[in-house]
Motif scaffolding. Sequence first.
Motif, PDB file in Angstrom:
ATOM      1  N   GLU A 232      -6.042 -93.429 -59.641  1.00 45.76           N
ATOM      2  CA  GLU A 232      -4.758 -92.861 -59.160  1.00 45.76           C
ATOM      3  C   GLU A 232      -3.426 -93.265 -59.653  1.00 45.76           C
ATOM      4  O   GLU A 232      -2.511 -92.849 -59.805  1.00 45.76           O
ATOM      5  CB  GLU A 232      -4.939 -93.328 -57.515  1.00 45.76           C
ATOM      6  N   ARG A 236      -0.587 -91.103 -61.400  1.00 45.27           N
ATOM      7  CA  ARG A 236       0.500 -91.072 -60.867  1.00 45.27           C
ATOM      8  C   ARG A 236       1.722 -91.304 -61.854  1.00 45.27           C
ATOM      9  O   ARG A 236       2.904 -90.971 -61.902  1.00 45.27           O
ATOM     10  CB  ARG A 236       0.962 -92.020 -59.519  1.00 45.27           C
ATOM     11  N   LYS A 237       1.550 -92.260 -62.968  1.00 48.73           N
ATOM     12  CA  LYS A 237       2.464 -92.644 -63.675  1.00 48.73           C
ATOM     13  C   LYS A 237       2.141 -91.779 -65.255  1.00 48.73           C
ATOM     14  O   LYS A 237       3.355 -91.879 -65.944  1.00 48.73           O
ATOM     15  CB  LYS A 237       2.106 -94.008 -64.235  1.00 48.73           C
TER      16      LYS A 237
END
Length: 467
Positions: A232, A236-237
């Motif tokens: 995750e 997200r990055k």
Amino acid sequence: MASSAAPDSPVRQRIVIENCAIATVDGEDTEYTAGHVVVADQVIESVGAGPAPEALANVVRRVDGTGHLLTPGLVNTHHHFYQWITRGLATDHNLFNWLVALYPTWARIDEEMLAAATRGSLAMMVRGGVTTASDHHYVFPDGAGDLVGAELRAAAEVGARITLARGSMDRSEKDGGLPPDFAVETTEGALLATEEALDRYHDASFGSKVHIAVAPCSPFSVSTELLRQGAELARRKGVRLHTHGSETVEEEKFCHELFGMGPTDYFRSTGWLGEDVWMAHCVHMTDEDVTAFAATGTGVAHCPSSNARLAAGIARVPDMLRAGVPVGLGVDGTASNESGELHTELRNALLVNRLGPHREAALTARQALRLGTLGGARVLGREAELGSVEVGKLADLVLWKLDGLGHSTIADPVAALVFGAAAPVTLSLVGGEPVVERGRLTGVDEDEVARAARTQARRLARIAAGG
């Protein structure tokens, strides 16, 4: 016929390399028996047959490549730099016994040790044609200092591009894992430190020398929660994910006993299959596993010498390639591949895979070269920038000397490079900047690197022994 592209801004300097054989490793496997490459600042401006045009402005250097083969720089997709100072130990162990024997030593590394080990590991690879290397570092003892920063500073001295896969372990012996209890982080601590490394160091720009990936170590050293939250975090990055997978029969048994499924199914259940994922080893893969990797674009770092050193087995590389799985080559840590070189892995990948069921049809010399260049770039998500000699790509290039004793009687230069002895590197460029000249590193003193690494290896051994 040469292809070229006009620069968007005036070229400050050009380097011309000519009169050499060229293996471009492009989509058509274009090769030139005698060709040229023009480097404009950090990118390739033109490549083609025959000599370069004479009327080029701002040429600061012309290199006569007679007797040489020019290729893309080699891309190492899996390593553990810190192991440079623990080579030659546990030489007759399988993976699990080897890890148990060495974890207590590795868990005592510090910033000074890692810096010396990084210089040693990278110096050995770069001198042998590597221009981009991925390091999977997952050992972060309390009080060890700024390990990520130390590694990146040392890498900058050597001059290679690096993908630092910020690893982690949170499943210790008390939780049914292999690492000793004092060698792991907490789940929360590992995630926070990984995010900090991403925010501080990851550079996604064209020509970047530093990428950071999210890299929990392995199914037998991390919790399911760390895998899930790590995936995750990476997405997200917008960065890549890396781990070890399907390396040994013992790992297969461990996953079935602990999770009730094999490694690939376990990875799928935790979000760890996808085009942004690559895994090291992948030796024990079923037909269904290979299909799953191909369907999701999950990449593989093939480490033939390490797999042999630890008696892990022969990875199904021909089957993976036929299915469309992205595959690159990896040295792996030098505690399981003491030579520490990637150019020898071209030969070993070809030879080891010919011992498998496909025999002489397993891999060709040109397939092996592709694994070590464009295949590796694809696995690291950098195929648009690296891995082939094409206009507009970064000038990460290696000029191999093939007219000497070890190669002069092999007419095919690619066969000479792959089947022959380790070829000397006359020139290696990273973004147009020399990192090797006539077999010697330009950024660091090799003798000093060796002395510092030896000092830190002895220091670590004393500390591990309680001295």
